[in-house]
Structures are given as structure tokens and as C-alpha cells.
Design a protein around this motif. Structure first.
Motif, PDB file in Angstrom:
ATOM      1  N   THR A  90       1.171  -1.038   0.129  1.00 29.01           N
ATOM      2  CA  THR A  90       0.040  -0.007  -0.203  1.00 29.01           C
ATOM      3  C   THR A  90       0.913   1.127   0.101  1.00 29.01           C
ATOM      4  OG1 THR A  90      -1.855  -1.165   1.253  1.00 29.01           O
ATOM      5  CG2 THR A  90      -1.790   1.223   1.086  1.00 29.01           C
ATOM      6  N   ALA A  92       3.014   5.988  -5.951  1.00 25.11           N
ATOM      7  CA  ALA A  92       2.621   6.150  -7.431  1.00 25.11           C
ATOM      8  C   ALA A  92       1.193   7.135  -7.530  1.00 25.11           C
ATOM      9  CB  ALA A  92       2.408   4.799  -8.039  1.00 25.11           C
ATOM     10  N   SER A  93       0.445   6.543  -6.975  1.00 23.88           N
ATOM     11  CA  SER A  93      -1.204   6.911  -7.215  1.00 23.88           C
ATOM     12  C   SER A  93      -1.567   8.374  -6.325  1.00 23.88           C
ATOM     13  CB  SER A  93      -2.005   5.961  -7.067  1.00 23.88           C
ATOM     14  OG  SER A  93      -2.383   5.877  -5.693  1.00 23.88           O
ATOM     15  N   GLU A  94      -0.634   8.629  -5.210  1.00 25.99           N
ATOM     16  CA  GLU A  94      -0.896   9.792  -4.675  1.00 25.99           C
ATOM     17  C   GLU A  94       0.138  10.933  -4.671  1.00 25.99           C
ATOM     18  OE1 GLU A  94      -2.259   8.642  -0.434  1.00 25.99           O
ATOM     19  OE2 GLU A  94      -3.717   7.432  -1.640  1.00 25.99           O
ATOM     20  N   VAL A 129       4.713   9.380  -8.304  1.00 29.20           N
ATOM     21  CA  VAL A 129       6.248   9.006  -8.622  1.00 29.20           C
ATOM     22  C   VAL A 129       6.205   8.423  -9.873  1.00 29.20           C
ATOM     23  CG1 VAL A 129       8.165   7.567  -7.679  1.00 29.20           C
ATOM     24  CG2 VAL A 129       7.077   9.001  -6.261  1.00 29.20           C
ATOM     25  N   HIS A 130       6.821   8.880 -10.852  1.00 28.14           N
ATOM     26  CA  HIS A 130       7.353   7.916 -12.154  1.00 28.14           C
ATOM     27  C   HIS A 130       5.982   7.881 -12.900  1.00 28.14           C
ATOM     28  CE1 HIS A 130      11.335   7.687 -11.029  1.00 28.14           C
ATOM     29  NE2 HIS A 130      11.339   6.723 -10.310  1.00 28.14           N
ATOM     30  N   ILE A 131       4.921   8.841 -12.633  1.00 26.72           N
ATOM     31  CA  ILE A 131       3.754   8.717 -13.593  1.00 26.72           C
ATOM     32  C   ILE A 131       3.784   9.850 -14.263  1.00 26.72           C
ATOM     33  CG2 ILE A 131       1.338   8.701 -13.422  1.00 26.72           C
ATOM     34  CD1 ILE A 131       1.327   7.147 -11.033  1.00 26.72           C
ATOM     35  N   THR A 132       3.819   9.635 -15.839  1.00 23.17           N
ATOM     36  CA  THR A 132       4.077  10.829 -16.695  1.00 23.17           C
ATOM     37  C   THR A 132       2.987  11.991 -16.492  1.00 23.17           C
ATOM     38  OG1 THR A 132       5.218   8.914 -18.122  1.00 23.17           O
ATOM     39  CG2 THR A 132       4.662  11.231 -19.257  1.00 23.17           C
ATOM     40  N   ALA A 133       1.478  11.573 -16.509  1.00 29.64           N
ATOM     41  CA  ALA A 133       0.620  12.204 -16.516  1.00 29.64           C
ATOM     42  C   ALA A 133       0.510  13.233 -15.165  1.00 29.64           C
ATOM     43  CB  ALA A 133      -0.858  11.616 -16.512  1.00 29.64           C
ATOM     44  N   ASP A 134       0.854  12.481 -14.135  1.00 33.93           N
ATOM     45  CA  ASP A 134       0.825  13.398 -12.927  1.00 33.93           C
ATOM     46  C   ASP A 134       1.979  14.229 -12.884  1.00 33.93           C
ATOM     47  OD1 ASP A 134      -0.945  11.271 -12.238  1.00 33.93           O
ATOM     48  OD2 ASP A 134      -0.204  10.448 -10.335  1.00 33.93           O
ATOM     49  N   LEU A 177       0.980  17.174 -14.909  1.00 28.96           N
ATOM     50  CA  LEU A 177      -0.099  18.174 -14.250  1.00 28.96           C
ATOM     51  C   LEU A 177       0.767  18.950 -13.159  1.00 28.96           C
ATOM     52  CD1 LEU A 177      -2.979  15.514 -14.088  1.00 28.96           C
ATOM     53  CD2 LEU A 177      -2.983  17.714 -15.172  1.00 28.96           C
ATOM     54  N   HIS A 211      -9.509   8.681  -5.455  1.00 25.93           N
ATOM     55  CA  HIS A 211      -9.027   7.690  -6.696  1.00 25.93           C
ATOM     56  C   HIS A 211     -10.103   7.699  -7.362  1.00 25.93           C
ATOM     57  CE1 HIS A 211      -4.962   6.777  -4.693  1.00 25.93           C
ATOM     58  NE2 HIS A 211      -5.579   7.255  -3.955  1.00 25.93           N
ATOM     59  N   TYR A 236      -9.280  10.201 -21.079  1.00 25.74           N
ATOM     60  CA  TYR A 236      -9.237  11.346 -21.706  1.00 25.74           C
ATOM     61  C   TYR A 236      -8.231  10.994 -23.021  1.00 25.74           C
ATOM     62  CZ  TYR A 236      -4.844  11.105 -19.263  1.00 25.74           C
ATOM     63  OH  TYR A 236      -3.518  10.820 -18.720  1.00 25.74           O
ATOM     64  N   TRP A 283       1.162   4.093 -15.661  1.00 23.79           N
ATOM     65  CA  TRP A 283       2.398   5.009 -15.513  1.00 23.79           C
ATOM     66  C   TRP A 283       2.489   5.893 -16.357  1.00 23.79           C
ATOM     67  CZ3 TRP A 283       4.518   4.030 -10.819  1.00 23.79           C
ATOM     68  CH2 TRP A 283       4.307   2.726 -10.401  1.00 23.79           C
ATOM     69  N   VAL A 284       1.984   5.809 -17.490  1.00 29.60           N
ATOM     70  CA  VAL A 284       1.860   7.074 -18.426  1.00 29.60           C
ATOM     71  C   VAL A 284       0.442   7.737 -18.222  1.00 29.60           C
ATOM     72  CG1 VAL A 284       1.765   7.719 -20.742  1.00 29.60           C
ATOM     73  CG2 VAL A 284       3.445   5.818 -20.088  1.00 29.60           C
ATOM     74  N   TYR A 285      -0.688   7.217 -18.413  1.00 26.50           N
ATOM     75  CA  TYR A 285      -1.660   8.061 -18.367  1.00 26.50           C
ATOM     76  C   TYR A 285      -2.297   8.386 -16.919  1.00 26.50           C
ATOM     77  CZ  TYR A 285      -1.968   7.200 -23.233  1.00 26.50           C
ATOM     78  OH  TYR A 285      -1.539   7.136 -24.596  1.00 26.50           O
ATOM     79  N   THR A 318      -5.152   7.823 -10.587  1.00 27.75           N
ATOM     80  CA  THR A 318      -4.194   8.559  -9.590  1.00 27.75           C
ATOM     81  C   THR A 318      -4.929   9.735  -9.001  1.00 27.75           C
ATOM     82  OG1 THR A 318      -3.062   9.564 -11.235  1.00 27.75           O
ATOM     83  CG2 THR A 318      -2.074   7.399 -10.791  1.00 27.75           C
ATOM     84  N   VAL A 319      -4.432  10.291  -7.865  1.00 25.43           N
ATOM     85  CA  VAL A 319      -5.080  11.386  -7.145  1.00 25.43           C
ATOM     86  C   VAL A 319      -5.141  12.792  -8.388  1.00 25.43           C
ATOM     87  CG1 VAL A 319      -5.302  12.951  -5.412  1.00 25.43           C
ATOM     88  CG2 VAL A 319      -5.267  10.716  -5.123  1.00 25.43           C
ATOM     89  N   PRO A 320      -3.928  13.101  -9.021  1.00 24.94           N
ATOM     90  CA  PRO A 320      -3.826  14.240  -9.656  1.00 24.94           C
ATOM     91  C   PRO A 320      -4.514  14.235 -10.970  1.00 24.94           C
ATOM     92  CG  PRO A 320      -1.558  13.606  -9.091  1.00 24.94           C
ATOM     93  CD  PRO A 320      -2.732  12.495  -8.741  1.00 24.94           C
ATOM     94  N   VAL A 321      -4.653  13.071 -11.527  1.00 24.70           N
ATOM     95  CA  VAL A 321      -5.504  12.877 -12.736  1.00 24.70           C
ATOM     96  C   VAL A 321      -7.010  12.788 -12.591  1.00 24.70           C
ATOM     97  CG1 VAL A 321      -6.235  11.289 -14.565  1.00 24.70           C
ATOM     98  CG2 VAL A 321      -3.512  11.607 -14.203  1.00 24.70           C
TER      99      VAL A 321
END
Lengths: 201, 167
Positions: free
Chosen positions: A171, A177-179, A182-187, A190, B12, B82, B148-150, B154-157
Motif C-alpha cells: 500500500t 505512485a497514485s498519490e 512518482v514516475h507517472i508521466t501524466a501526474d 499536471l 482515486h 481522456y 504509469w503514463v496515463y 491516480t489522485v492528480p489525474v
């Protein structure tokens, strides 16, 4: 890792902060966790084999008890081997991480705490997985060599406890990653204030 | 109609804390790849014991892939696609469903091989395993792109999507 130090590699890194398109560590994690969890699961199936016999018979699947213990052993061995690479790539990618410093995770931790726990936890898990493999090997080839039940209860309990550690540890990794992005292109786009049209091929 | 059955969505865009699909796929990816590896090692070292390890890993992978698809569909449905994400998401869904059929068929084939003689593995099955490995790698790559690309889920997207920044 310090942004100015990462800058030294600027020419070699892509939009995601890595020299390749998607991170490798999370893919190796599939193997570490899948192999470990299934190894313990099949040892449990082996231990309770007398109860399951009618089920396999009903399903018309021939099953031999020792085969379940074979799965328990070989899967655990493979998990131990692959996890050295999982941890290795994990450290490479965490050294290149630049998480969002203004975010707190769902567990109330900031980026640095999360990265440190995930890094230290990874080494601890590697040690535990290797330790379990050695323990399993001793049971298989020496201590319980001539016994029908190849693993003792302590080993299974330890395995289930490690599932718990893996859940917490995984977790933390997912939150990186998702918060923290880290290493997520879209994030990362933004956070730089850009729109995501840059992702169009 | 189903909205009221699920808890409210979090940041999320999920009714539960984190994505579950990427966890369930551990048991498809790892088990298929290890099964193929065990078959190959068993074949070249003439160790039929590894064929049994392989068979049970195929069995486990086949059960898991359907659970992976259920969570995959829920999370794809709740994703905030998107721009070009949709092409990748469609291909990942299509190949995911196809793989459930392919994997079930391969495991069925293996069941028959094993019933006849668990100590013999035809080389054609090994070849099929190599092809399956290729499909699994491609499917993992597509899933990797989605996360990992899109940055789906994830929270920001999700945040940018809700603010209308991605439309």
C-alpha cells in the motif's frame, strides 16, 4: 532524491523521470508477491490435503499431496531469486523519484516518510523471503524429509504474517505512485502545470 | 441503477481505498510466466516433477484471471479516460477478455495432457507457452501504460478530470 542531483542526469531521463517508458520495479513486484503468496497457499493446500481429497475427486482432478508441497517449494525459491531484482530496481527508481512534496497520503504520511518506509521495508521483506526459503529448504530436504506433511505450522503462520507486512508495504508503494505521482508521466505533467495533450502520440 | 449499491467514490474515483485489479493480476502474470518456465526447465532437464508445478500454476492463473477481469471492468468503468487513453484501454480490455478464453483453453489442454500421462509434455504445448508469454507481456505493457503514463485512478489525474481540465 534531491532535485539538483537528479538534474545531473537530465539529458538521459524522460518525462516520467526514468530512462525508460514505464517503471520496472512494479512489474517485478507482480512476480515477488504472486510467487510468495501462491507458495504459502499451496503449502496450506498440502497440509489440509486429507480434507480436500473428496473435492479433487469430485472435480475429477488427480492430485497427489507431495505435488502441492513441490509447488510450495519451487514457487518460494523463485520468489527469493526474483526479489533481489525487485529490490534492486526499486532502489534505482526510488533514487530517481521526485514525489509531490505538498501531499499527505491517505495514511497521513508525507512523501519522504513513505519512501523511507517503503525502501527499508523492501530490504526487510527480501530478508524475510530469503529466510523463509532457507527454512522451507531445511524442512523439505532434512528435518521433514520422510514426513507426509512437509511444512510445520510455524512456517505457515510466519507466511501469513508476512502477507500482512506485504499488504502494508504494498500500500505504501501504491501511494507513492497514485498519490505522490512518482514516475507517472501524466501526474508529473499536471504538477508542472501542463495539460495532458503532451501524451498524444 | 447500481450507483447506490457502492460506497461513495474517493479521490482515486474508487469505492474502496486503492485499485484492486493490479493486485489480482499478480496471480495471473506470475503464475503463467512461472508455469512456462517450469515447463521449459522440466522439458530440458527431463524432470516431470516440474510439470506438476507448472500445471498447478496454470490452474491458479486460470481461476485468478476471471477475478482480475471483474475488478478490471469495475475499475475501467470508473476510470477517467481522456485523449488517447481510450484506445489503450479498449485494447487492454479486449486482450484481457481474450486471454481469459485463451488461458482457460490452454489449461484445459494441459488437463487432458496430464490425464493421459503426467510425465510427458508435447513440445507443441511448450511452444504455445512461449506464445502465451508474448501475449501476457504485451497485456502487461498496455496495463503499465494506463497506470504509469496515463495515471488512471491516480489522485492528480482524477482531480484534474473533475475540474474539467482533461476534457
Amino acid at each position: 532524491m534531491n532535485e539538483t542531483l537528479i538534474e545531473q542526469l537530465k539529458g538521459q531521463l524522460g518525462l516520467n523521470g526514468l530512462p525508460y517508458v514505464v517503471p520496472i520495479h512494479p512489474n517485478l513486484v507482480h512476480l515477488t508477491l504472486g510467487l510468495f503468496i501462491v507458495a504459502i497457499a499451496f503449502d496450506i493446500v498440502g497440509v489440509f490435503f486429507p480434507l480436500e481429497k473428496p473435492v479433487f475427486k469430485f472435480l475429477a482432478i488427480p492430485a497427489t499431496r507431495s505435488n502441492f508441497f513441490d509447488v510450495g517449494w519451487y514457487n518460494m525459491l523463485a520468489s527469493a531469486v526474483i526479489t533481489f531484482f525487485t529490490v534492486g530496481f526499486g532502489f534505482y527508481e526510488i533514487l530517481l523519484a521526485s514525489p509531490d512534496g505538498n501531499v499527505k497520503s491517505a495514511w497521513g504520511l508525507e512523501a519522504m516518510e513513505t519512501m523511507l518506509w517503503h525502501g527499508v521495508g523492501g530490504v526487510a521483506l527480501l530478508a524475510l523471503i530469503v529466510g523463509m526459503t532457507i527454512w522451507r529448504g531445511f524442512q523439505r530436504f532434512l528435518w521433514r524429509k520422510d514426513m507426509a506433511r512437509q511444512v510445520d505450522w510455524g512456517y505457515l503462520v510466519a507466511g501469513l504474517a508476512i502477507f500482512g507486512i506485504m499488504f502494508v508495504h504494498g500500500t505504501l508503494g501504491a501511494q507513492l505512485a497514485s498519490e505522490f505521482g512518482v514516475h507517472i508521466t501524466a501526474d508529473r505533467l499536471l504538477r508542472m502545470g501542463k495539460d495532458l495533450n503532451a501524451l498524444r502520440q | 441503477m447500481f450507483e447506490n449499491l457502492l460506497p461513495p467514490l474517493n479521490d482515486h474515483n474508487l469505492p474502496y481505498p486503492d485499485t484492486i485489479h493490479p493486485i489480482v493480476v499478480h496471480f495471473v502474470i506470475a503464475m503463467v510466466l512461472f508455469a512456462v518456465l517450469c515447463d521449459a526447465i522440466g522439458y530440458f532437464t527431463r524432470n516431470p516433477r516440474l510439470y506438476e508445478v507448472s500445471w498447478w500454476n496454470y490452474f491458479f492463473a486460470t481461476v485468478s484471471i476471471f477475478i482480475a477481469i471483474i475488478f478490471g471492468q469495475v475499475e475501467a468503468g470508473l476510470a477517467t479516460p481522456y485523449a488517447d487513453v481510450e484506445t489503450t484501454l479498449n485494447l487492454h480490455s479486449l486482450l484481457g477478455w481474450s486471454l481469459s478464453g485463451i488461458l482457460a483453453a490452454i489449461t484445459g489442454w494441459r488437463y487432458v495432457i496430464r490425464i493421459r500421462d503426467p510425465k510427458v509434455l508435447p513440445v507443441s504445448f511448450l511452444g504455445m507457452g512461449v506464445l502465451l508469454t508474448g501475449l501476457v507481456f504485451f497485456q502487461v505493457y498496455l496495463g503499465d501504460l494506463l497506470v504509469w503514463v496515463y495515471g488512471l485512478h491516480t489522485v492528480p489525474v482524477v482531480e484534474a478530470f473533475k475540474e474539467g481540465g482533461l476534457l
